[in-house]
Motif scaffolding. Sequence first.
Motif, mmCIF file in Angstrom:
data_model
loop_
_atom_site.group_PDB
_atom_site.id
_atom_site.type_symbol
_atom_site.label_atom_id
_atom_site.label_comp_id
_atom_site.label_asym_id
_atom_site.label_seq_id
_atom_site.Cartn_x
_atom_site.Cartn_y
_atom_site.Cartn_z
ATOM 1 N N ARG A 167 2.697 33.422 -50.838
ATOM 2 C CA ARG A 167 3.394 32.192 -50.442
ATOM 3 C C ARG A 167 4.084 31.559 -51.647
ATOM 4 O O ARG A 167 5.211 31.058 -51.550
ATOM 5 C CB ARG A 167 2.383 31.223 -49.834
ATOM 6 C CG ARG A 167 2.970 29.889 -49.378
ATOM 7 C CD ARG A 167 3.865 30.056 -48.182
ATOM 8 N NE ARG A 167 4.205 28.785 -47.582
ATOM 9 C CZ ARG A 167 5.207 28.622 -46.721
ATOM 10 N NH1 ARG A 167 5.942 29.656 -46.362
ATOM 11 N NH2 ARG A 167 5.476 27.442 -46.209
ATOM 12 N N LEU A 171 8.169 30.903 -51.647
ATOM 13 C CA LEU A 171 8.789 29.581 -51.794
ATOM 14 C C LEU A 171 9.549 29.454 -53.111
ATOM 15 O O LEU A 171 10.548 28.746 -53.189
ATOM 16 C CB LEU A 171 7.729 28.482 -51.694
ATOM 17 C CG LEU A 171 7.233 28.110 -50.305
ATOM 18 C CD1 LEU A 171 6.256 26.954 -50.381
ATOM 19 C CD2 LEU A 171 8.383 27.743 -49.383
ATOM 20 N N SER A 235 2.542 21.731 -55.519
ATOM 21 C CA SER A 235 3.741 21.204 -54.859
ATOM 22 C C SER A 235 4.516 20.224 -55.734
ATOM 23 O O SER A 235 5.683 19.938 -55.454
ATOM 24 C CB SER A 235 3.358 20.527 -53.538
ATOM 25 O OG SER A 235 2.442 19.471 -53.763
ATOM 26 N N PRO A 239 7.970 22.078 -54.347
ATOM 27 C CA PRO A 239 7.833 21.275 -53.127
ATOM 28 C C PRO A 239 7.628 22.141 -51.888
ATOM 29 O O PRO A 239 8.252 23.189 -51.727
ATOM 30 C CB PRO A 239 9.161 20.513 -53.062
ATOM 31 C CG PRO A 239 9.598 20.418 -54.495
ATOM 32 C CD PRO A 239 9.173 21.729 -55.119
ATOM 33 N N GLY A 240 6.726 21.677 -51.032
ATOM 34 C CA GLY A 240 6.452 22.372 -49.775
ATOM 35 C C GLY A 240 5.296 23.348 -49.851
ATOM 36 O O GLY A 240 4.840 23.849 -48.811
ATOM 37 N N TYR A 241 4.800 23.600 -51.071
ATOM 38 C CA TYR A 241 3.700 24.557 -51.200
ATOM 39 C C TYR A 241 2.378 23.879 -50.875
ATOM 40 O O TYR A 241 2.018 22.849 -51.455
ATOM 41 C CB TYR A 241 3.632 25.136 -52.609
ATOM 42 C CG TYR A 241 2.565 26.212 -52.753
ATOM 43 C CD1 TYR A 241 2.877 27.535 -52.464
ATOM 44 C CD2 TYR A 241 1.264 25.897 -53.116
ATOM 45 C CE1 TYR A 241 1.915 28.528 -52.559
ATOM 46 C CE2 TYR A 241 0.297 26.886 -53.223
ATOM 47 C CZ TYR A 241 0.621 28.192 -52.943
ATOM 48 O OH TYR A 241 -0.340 29.170 -53.029
#
Length: 318
Positions: A167, A171, A235, A239-241
């Motif tokens: 992941r 990302l 994050s 960002p978004g992790y």
Amino acid sequence: MKRLLVAALALLSLGSLPAGAFPDRPPRILGGFAAGGTSDIVNRLLAEAVAPHLGQRPVVEVRTGANGFIAAEAAARSAPDGHTVVQCATGLLTVTPNLPGAQLPIDPARDLMPIANIVHSTQAMVVSARSPYRSVAEVLAAARARPGTITYASAGIGSVSHLSGARLAQLGGLDLVHVPYRGAAPGVLDVAAGRTDLIITNLGDVAGQIGEGLRLLAFADGIGSPRYAGTGQVSDALPGYAVSGWFGLCGPRGMPEPVITRWVEAIRTGFADAAIRQRLQENGLTLRLEDSAGFARTIEQDSRLWREVIRAASIRVE
């Protein structure tokens, strides 16, 4: 009298015992991972917490193998009376069932009943204490500058730590090298020794070495731990992790609702104890009590995330 006897036998055959009949002997909590690890710690704290409220001290049995599925199969094949349950961790319910090539002895969605989610396991990114990387931003910069050179350890192909690294790569648009191990412990040892660059895993797997062989860079779950106040999140740099781990409890399909409720209430009451919660925190865990319906929603939500990570990274087991 004859009609009453027939009705009672029918209830027994359906596993629909009244709540007052459970438990009539010590329940068994099956665990699929080695004694002494985070999974086992959770099971033993669970047994201690619920004993006064069930009136019986549960027996913890460790049945390792097949990524937890040996224990899960034993529970699924047991009588649905609540006396045999199994710890259901993130990978068992949301990762392995979505892995192409995985040969499973049971279908968790069909053969297991979610009873309750119990604890959240804080996820942490760590590197060697001797690593040149002192922040997530530095790791990302190095990975972008030298594609295919930054390595990350995992507890094995298809493990949550494997997918957490995948992941990160997805990302961040990174080319990271996955190094699978047979469990988190040997992977953590190689990170500490500098043979592998980093690992993202349960805080409980690494807490004992932080400040010694390991450097904590960030938490990966959006929650963190009060034990390491001031430590940021992955994050913050990406960002978004967010990746999450949890340990819940399941039983065989067909468990009667009153027995499920008895388990949930015993867990809720037992983990209200401040000393139990403190011991959770010491092992990188926090209480995350969800009843059967809430747990089912969490399973479905996390299944969607890991299914997409698996698909995008073309992960499969042979």
